[in-house]
Design a protein around this motif. Structure first.
Motif, PDB file in Angstrom:
ATOM      1  N   LEU A 160      -4.100  15.704  -1.673  1.00  0.00           N
ATOM      2  CA  LEU A 160      -3.507  15.007  -0.526  1.00  0.00           C
ATOM      3  C   LEU A 160      -4.387  15.165   0.712  1.00  0.00           C
ATOM      4  O   LEU A 160      -4.609  14.219   1.459  1.00  0.00           O
ATOM      5  CB  LEU A 160      -2.118  15.594  -0.224  1.00  0.00           C
ATOM      6  CG  LEU A 160      -0.928  14.923  -0.897  1.00  0.00           C
ATOM      7  CD1 LEU A 160       0.353  15.656  -0.525  1.00  0.00           C
ATOM      8  CD2 LEU A 160      -0.820  13.465  -0.472  1.00  0.00           C
ATOM      9  N   GLY A 217      -2.782   0.493   8.605  1.00  0.00           N
ATOM     10  CA  GLY A 217      -1.446   0.932   8.203  1.00  0.00           C
ATOM     11  C   GLY A 217      -0.754   1.706   9.310  1.00  0.00           C
ATOM     12  O   GLY A 217       0.411   1.451   9.640  1.00  0.00           O
ATOM     13  N   LEU A 261       0.683  -0.306  12.402  1.00  0.00           N
ATOM     14  CA  LEU A 261       2.032  -0.868  12.279  1.00  0.00           C
ATOM     15  C   LEU A 261       3.092   0.222  12.449  1.00  0.00           C
ATOM     16  O   LEU A 261       4.120   0.011  13.091  1.00  0.00           O
ATOM     17  CB  LEU A 261       2.192  -1.546  10.913  1.00  0.00           C
ATOM     18  CG  LEU A 261       1.387  -2.838  10.729  1.00  0.00           C
ATOM     19  CD1 LEU A 261       1.467  -3.329   9.299  1.00  0.00           C
ATOM     20  CD2 LEU A 261       1.897  -3.915  11.670  1.00  0.00           C
ATOM     21  N   GLY A 273       1.439  13.663   3.054  1.00  0.00           N
ATOM     22  CA  GLY A 273       1.889  12.601   2.157  1.00  0.00           C
ATOM     23  C   GLY A 273       2.620  11.489   2.882  1.00  0.00           C
ATOM     24  O   GLY A 273       2.371  10.307   2.635  1.00  0.00           O
ATOM     25  N   PRO A 292       2.528  10.420   6.180  1.00  0.00           N
ATOM     26  CA  PRO A 292       1.683   9.465   6.932  1.00  0.00           C
ATOM     27  C   PRO A 292       0.842   8.579   6.022  1.00  0.00           C
ATOM     28  O   PRO A 292       0.703   7.384   6.272  1.00  0.00           O
ATOM     29  CB  PRO A 292       0.774  10.360   7.782  1.00  0.00           C
ATOM     30  CG  PRO A 292       1.416  11.682   7.803  1.00  0.00           C
ATOM     31  CD  PRO A 292       2.253  11.794   6.577  1.00  0.00           C
ATOM     32  N   ILE A 293       0.306   9.187   4.931  1.00  0.00           N
ATOM     33  CA  ILE A 293      -0.525   8.382   4.026  1.00  0.00           C
ATOM     34  C   ILE A 293       0.344   7.320   3.336  1.00  0.00           C
ATOM     35  O   ILE A 293       0.000   6.146   3.292  1.00  0.00           O
ATOM     36  CB  ILE A 293      -1.214   9.275   2.965  1.00  0.00           C
ATOM     37  CG1 ILE A 293      -2.237  10.185   3.646  1.00  0.00           C
ATOM     38  CG2 ILE A 293      -1.902   8.434   1.898  1.00  0.00           C
ATOM     39  CD1 ILE A 293      -2.829  11.236   2.729  1.00  0.00           C
ATOM     40  N   VAL A 298       3.226   6.099   4.314  1.00  0.00           N
ATOM     41  CA  VAL A 298       3.686   5.075   5.263  1.00  0.00           C
ATOM     42  C   VAL A 298       2.539   4.109   5.576  1.00  0.00           C
ATOM     43  O   VAL A 298       2.715   2.887   5.575  1.00  0.00           O
ATOM     44  CB  VAL A 298       4.217   5.742   6.565  1.00  0.00           C
ATOM     45  CG1 VAL A 298       4.459   4.702   7.643  1.00  0.00           C
ATOM     46  CG2 VAL A 298       5.505   6.500   6.266  1.00  0.00           C
ATOM     47  N   GLY A 299       1.352   4.674   5.817  1.00  0.00           N
ATOM     48  CA  GLY A 299       0.186   3.835   6.120  1.00  0.00           C
ATOM     49  C   GLY A 299      -0.114   2.884   4.981  1.00  0.00           C
ATOM     50  O   GLY A 299      -0.237   1.669   5.172  1.00  0.00           O
ATOM     51  N   TYR A 335       2.685   0.277   4.440  1.00  0.00           N
ATOM     52  CA  TYR A 335       2.590  -0.859   5.364  1.00  0.00           C
ATOM     53  C   TYR A 335       1.490  -1.827   4.928  1.00  0.00           C
ATOM     54  O   TYR A 335       1.618  -3.039   5.080  1.00  0.00           O
ATOM     55  CB  TYR A 335       2.299  -0.369   6.784  1.00  0.00           C
ATOM     56  CG  TYR A 335       3.543  -0.259   7.636  1.00  0.00           C
ATOM     57  CD1 TYR A 335       4.311  -1.398   7.898  1.00  0.00           C
ATOM     58  CD2 TYR A 335       3.948   0.947   8.186  1.00  0.00           C
ATOM     59  CE1 TYR A 335       5.457  -1.313   8.662  1.00  0.00           C
ATOM     60  CE2 TYR A 335       5.087   1.048   8.949  1.00  0.00           C
ATOM     61  CZ  TYR A 335       5.839  -0.086   9.195  1.00  0.00           C
ATOM     62  OH  TYR A 335       6.971  -0.005   9.949  1.00  0.00           O
ATOM     63  N   LEU A 336       0.393  -1.255   4.389  1.00  0.00           N
ATOM     64  CA  LEU A 336      -0.691  -2.120   3.895  1.00  0.00           C
ATOM     65  C   LEU A 336      -0.190  -3.007   2.765  1.00  0.00           C
ATOM     66  O   LEU A 336      -0.449  -4.211   2.741  1.00  0.00           O
ATOM     67  CB  LEU A 336      -1.874  -1.276   3.384  1.00  0.00           C
ATOM     68  CG  LEU A 336      -2.792  -0.628   4.409  1.00  0.00           C
ATOM     69  CD1 LEU A 336      -3.940   0.082   3.695  1.00  0.00           C
ATOM     70  CD2 LEU A 336      -3.347  -1.653   5.368  1.00  0.00           C
ATOM     71  N   GLY A 359       4.035  -7.332   9.576  1.00  0.00           N
ATOM     72  CA  GLY A 359       2.754  -7.441  10.275  1.00  0.00           C
ATOM     73  C   GLY A 359       2.296  -8.865  10.526  1.00  0.00           C
ATOM     74  O   GLY A 359       1.108  -9.139  10.555  1.00  0.00           O
ATOM     75  N   ILE A 397     -12.539  -6.037   7.658  1.00  0.00           N
ATOM     76  CA  ILE A 397     -11.119  -5.702   7.863  1.00  0.00           C
ATOM     77  C   ILE A 397     -10.787  -5.832   9.349  1.00  0.00           C
ATOM     78  O   ILE A 397      -9.802  -6.465   9.735  1.00  0.00           O
ATOM     79  CB  ILE A 397     -10.817  -4.258   7.383  1.00  0.00           C
ATOM     80  CG1 ILE A 397     -11.063  -4.132   5.882  1.00  0.00           C
ATOM     81  CG2 ILE A 397      -9.386  -3.868   7.719  1.00  0.00           C
ATOM     82  CD1 ILE A 397     -11.014  -2.694   5.359  1.00  0.00           C
ATOM     83  N   ARG A 452      -8.265  -8.486  11.047  1.00  0.00           N
ATOM     84  CA  ARG A 452      -7.070  -7.943  11.703  1.00  0.00           C
ATOM     85  C   ARG A 452      -6.951  -8.470  13.129  1.00  0.00           C
ATOM     86  O   ARG A 452      -5.867  -8.677  13.651  1.00  0.00           O
ATOM     87  CB  ARG A 452      -7.166  -6.400  11.717  1.00  0.00           C
ATOM     88  CG  ARG A 452      -5.978  -5.691  12.333  1.00  0.00           C
ATOM     89  CD  ARG A 452      -4.730  -5.812  11.489  1.00  0.00           C
ATOM     90  NE  ARG A 452      -3.541  -5.415  12.231  1.00  0.00           N
ATOM     91  CZ  ARG A 452      -2.672  -6.265  12.734  1.00  0.00           C
ATOM     92  NH1 ARG A 452      -2.838  -7.556  12.578  1.00  0.00           N
ATOM     93  NH2 ARG A 452      -1.607  -5.837  13.386  1.00  0.00           N
ATOM     94  N   TYR A 512      -4.947  -6.887   5.424  1.00  0.00           N
ATOM     95  CA  TYR A 512      -4.165  -5.869   4.700  1.00  0.00           C
ATOM     96  C   TYR A 512      -4.646  -5.740   3.250  1.00  0.00           C
ATOM     97  O   TYR A 512      -4.763  -4.648   2.723  1.00  0.00           O
ATOM     98  CB  TYR A 512      -2.668  -6.210   4.732  1.00  0.00           C
ATOM     99  CG  TYR A 512      -2.094  -6.223   6.120  1.00  0.00           C
ATOM    100  CD1 TYR A 512      -2.307  -5.161   6.992  1.00  0.00           C
ATOM    101  CD2 TYR A 512      -1.349  -7.299   6.577  1.00  0.00           C
ATOM    102  CE1 TYR A 512      -1.795  -5.183   8.272  1.00  0.00           C
ATOM    103  CE2 TYR A 512      -0.833  -7.329   7.856  1.00  0.00           C
ATOM    104  CZ  TYR A 512      -1.059  -6.269   8.697  1.00  0.00           C
ATOM    105  OH  TYR A 512      -0.563  -6.289   9.968  1.00  0.00           O
ATOM    106  N   ALA A 570      -8.044  -4.042   3.176  1.00  0.00           N
ATOM    107  CA  ALA A 570      -7.855  -2.617   3.497  1.00  0.00           C
ATOM    108  C   ALA A 570      -7.266  -1.879   2.302  1.00  0.00           C
ATOM    109  O   ALA A 570      -7.623  -0.726   2.017  1.00  0.00           O
ATOM    110  CB  ALA A 570      -6.957  -2.472   4.715  1.00  0.00           C
ATOM    111  N   ALA A 589     -10.008  -1.246  -0.189  1.00  0.00           N
ATOM    112  CA  ALA A 589     -10.840  -0.123   0.274  1.00  0.00           C
ATOM    113  C   ALA A 589     -10.113   1.198   0.049  1.00  0.00           C
ATOM    114  O   ALA A 589     -10.722   2.213  -0.315  1.00  0.00           O
ATOM    115  CB  ALA A 589     -11.178  -0.303   1.749  1.00  0.00           C
ATOM    116  N   THR A 590      -8.787   1.183   0.239  1.00  0.00           N
ATOM    117  CA  THR A 590      -7.979   2.399   0.043  1.00  0.00           C
ATOM    118  C   THR A 590      -7.998   2.831  -1.418  1.00  0.00           C
ATOM    119  O   THR A 590      -8.135   4.018  -1.716  1.00  0.00           O
ATOM    120  CB  THR A 590      -6.524   2.140   0.500  1.00  0.00           C
ATOM    121  OG1 THR A 590      -6.573   1.721   1.852  1.00  0.00           O
ATOM    122  CG2 THR A 590      -5.663   3.369   0.374  1.00  0.00           C
TER     123      THR A 590
END
Lengths: 264, 282
Positions: A103, A118, A121, B23, B25-26, B28-29, B32-33, B42, B241, B245, B257, B260, B263-264
């Protein structure tokens, strides 16, 4: 050592010296050179106006102060969170340690632009879009990742006997933290604070996306100066960006030398 | 409190903390993507995934980013190994080489990009030297080393910035394991080159592999290097990106999105590879 090896080593050393130092020297000279245009090899006028601007110009000072505030806040909060997390994970099972490390590395490895889109938003939903607080929350994610990896490493090699002895002698948790753990952890905590500061200090993508252009920091200021053709100001800003890290490295080497002297 | 209870708590506590602090924040990020890519949030319109997959510009951007990351990381690794092996001693030349080579380590990426731009651009210092030496007629005659299709400027900045990090690691591995094993191989009759090729290099590369992956991922996701030094067509993935955006139309937002997200996924795959390699290296 043969003559051929010696020649290869000498040529390699010269190439290395040129490759490493030329860009750095160029930054220093450009930051002090007024109106230095091609094809002039050396500048005609030397002045320190770009350095002065960093503190006297209102917009540049705001960028510098924002970077400092963000760096300090992120370093303190991330260290305070990563230390107990790293300690708890290091004392747990191998599977837990691996999950936490994965993580933490994911937080570091996610492309900042992707994470920023991300988080942008998320921060907008919280009503913090374009604010220093929103950018701080965004900086906290990768910084926490880096510092968790640091403390996982620190506690993986931790000798817990002092703490155990204190517990056996009846010290409660708070006393053990105050009198045993924190004094022993002074150096890793100082390193973590420095690293945390530097991660936030150099951030570009997260600040750009979550700050939405309203939060100006030193790296963004350097890019803006470069885009508007103000090379002297961009070079001064770039060197100012490198300074805290150089300072940290110098202090860390000095501390290492002192430690070695004590150990010897 | 019994031992089993304590042990369960000790196991759960770090997972809870890591889950909450890292975990969430990741998730959620990334969540949202995903939602943005599907056109749910968005200000994005649905159908972005299909458009991105059919868009040749995205593929060219991905290839440029991979080219920069692969070549930059490979050259930085080779450079670090060369310095570690060539200056593996304690003479004054060795000490100078090692000290000089790590100088760029604390320089932030933005500053490195600015420095390389001042050196390599057509109005930069190398071009001025070449003009003075009559190697080229003027700045316009100097080859394009920044904003060029092969991203030479970006790759130079990557090598300049990342070689010190890999070198420090190589030196540390060399002193921990490499030197002793190499000496043992030499004692057993291996030539100098055989010992380097069969013992030293495998030990160093194996120990460095998690960090090589980390550098690769960092370069792949870096926005500031292509922002200052890379060509505008095709754009590096992070630039693409950012551009989509900031575009005004909702279709571009959706594409941002999706790109991104791609890439994630690449980064998360690298994170898994990193953990595996770390285990192997240990």
């Amino acid at each position: 050592m043969s003559a051929r090896t010696s020649l290869v080593r000498t040529l390699s050393l010269v190439a290395l010296l040129l490759f490493v130092t030329a860009p750095l020297l160029l930054l220093v000279v450009t930051s002090l050179a007024r109106g230095w245009f091609a094809p002039a090899l050396l500048p005609d006028h030397i002045d320190g106006s770009a350095w002065r601007d960093l503190v006297t110009d209102a917009a540049r000072r705001e960028a510098l102060v924002n970077s400092l505030v963000l760096g300090i806040m992120t370093a303190i909060v991330a260290t305070a969170l990563a230390l107990p997390l790293g300690r708890a994970a290091a004392r747990s099972t191998r599977a837990v340690r691996r999950s936490v490390a994965l993580l933490a590395f994911a937080a570091v490895a996610l492309p900042p632009v992707a994470l920023g889109v991300g988080l942008q938003l998320t921060v907008l939903t919280l009503g913090l879009g374009g604010t220093l607080a929103g950018v701080f929350l965004a900086h906290l994610v990768p910084t926490l990742g880096y510092l968790t990896l640091v403390f996982l490493g620190v506690f993986a090699q931790w000798d817990g006997r002092m703490d155990e002895a204190a517990a056996t002698l009846g010290a409660d948790v708070r006393t053990r933290w105050r009198l045993v753990l924190l004094p022993l952890l002074r150096r890793p905590i100082a390193d973590a604070l420095a690293l945390g500061f530097l991660v936030s200090w150099a951030q570009v993508a997260l600040t750009l996306l979550v700050g939405g252009g309203a939060v100006r920091t030193l790296p963004l200021d350097v890019l803006a100066m470069l885009q508007s053709g103000q090379d002297q100001r961009a070079a001064a800003g770039a060197l100012a960006l490198a300074m805290p890290a150089l300072l940290v490295l110098g202090l860390s080497r000095a501390a290492a030398r002192n430690t070695a002297a004590v150990a010897a | 409190m019994n031992a089993a209870h304590t042990s369960a708590r000790a196991r759960l506590l770090p997972l809870l903390m890591a889950g909450t602090l890292l975990g969430v924040p990741i998730a959620v990020g990334v969540g949202y993507l995903v939602a943005g890519a599907l056109g749910v949030v968005g200000n994005a319109t649905p159908g972005a995934m299909g458009r991105v997959l059919a868009d040749g510009a995205v593929l060219r951007s991905a290839l440029l980013s991979l080219w920069i990351a692969v070549v930059g990381t490979a050259l930085a690794t080779v450079g670090a190994l060369c310095v570690a092996l060539l200056f593996d001693g304690n003479r004054i030349v060795d000490r100078i080489a090692k000290r000089v080579a790590v100088l760029p380590l604390p320089v932030p990426t933005v500053a490195a990009a600015v420095a390389v731009l001042l050196l390599l651009s057509q109005a930069g210092w190398l071009s001025r030297v070449a003009t003075r030496l009559h190697l080229v007629a003027g700045p316009a005659g100097f080859p394009a080393l920044v904003y060029d299709p092969f991203a030479i400027g970006v790759i130079t900045a990557v090598v300049w910035k990342e070689m010190p990090f890999l070198l420090l690691l190589a030196l540390s591995l060399q002193s921990l394991r490499g030197r002793a094993l190499t000496d043992a191989a030499r004692t057993l009759g291996a030539s100098r080159w055989q010992a380097v090729r069969r013992v030293t290099l495998p030990v160093l590369v194996c120990g460095m592999s998690p960090s090589i992956v980390a550098v690769f991922v960092f370069v792949l996701g870096s926005l500031e290097l292509p922002m200052v030094l890379a060509p505008s067509s095709p754009q590096a993935l992070p630039m693409l990106i950012q551009e989509r955006r900031q575009a005004l139309d909702a279709a571009s937002h959706g594409e941002a999105y999706v790109i991104a997200l791609l890439a994630t996924v690449l980064a998360l795959l690298a994170a898994v590879a990193h953990e595996r390699l770390r285990d192997d290296a240990a």
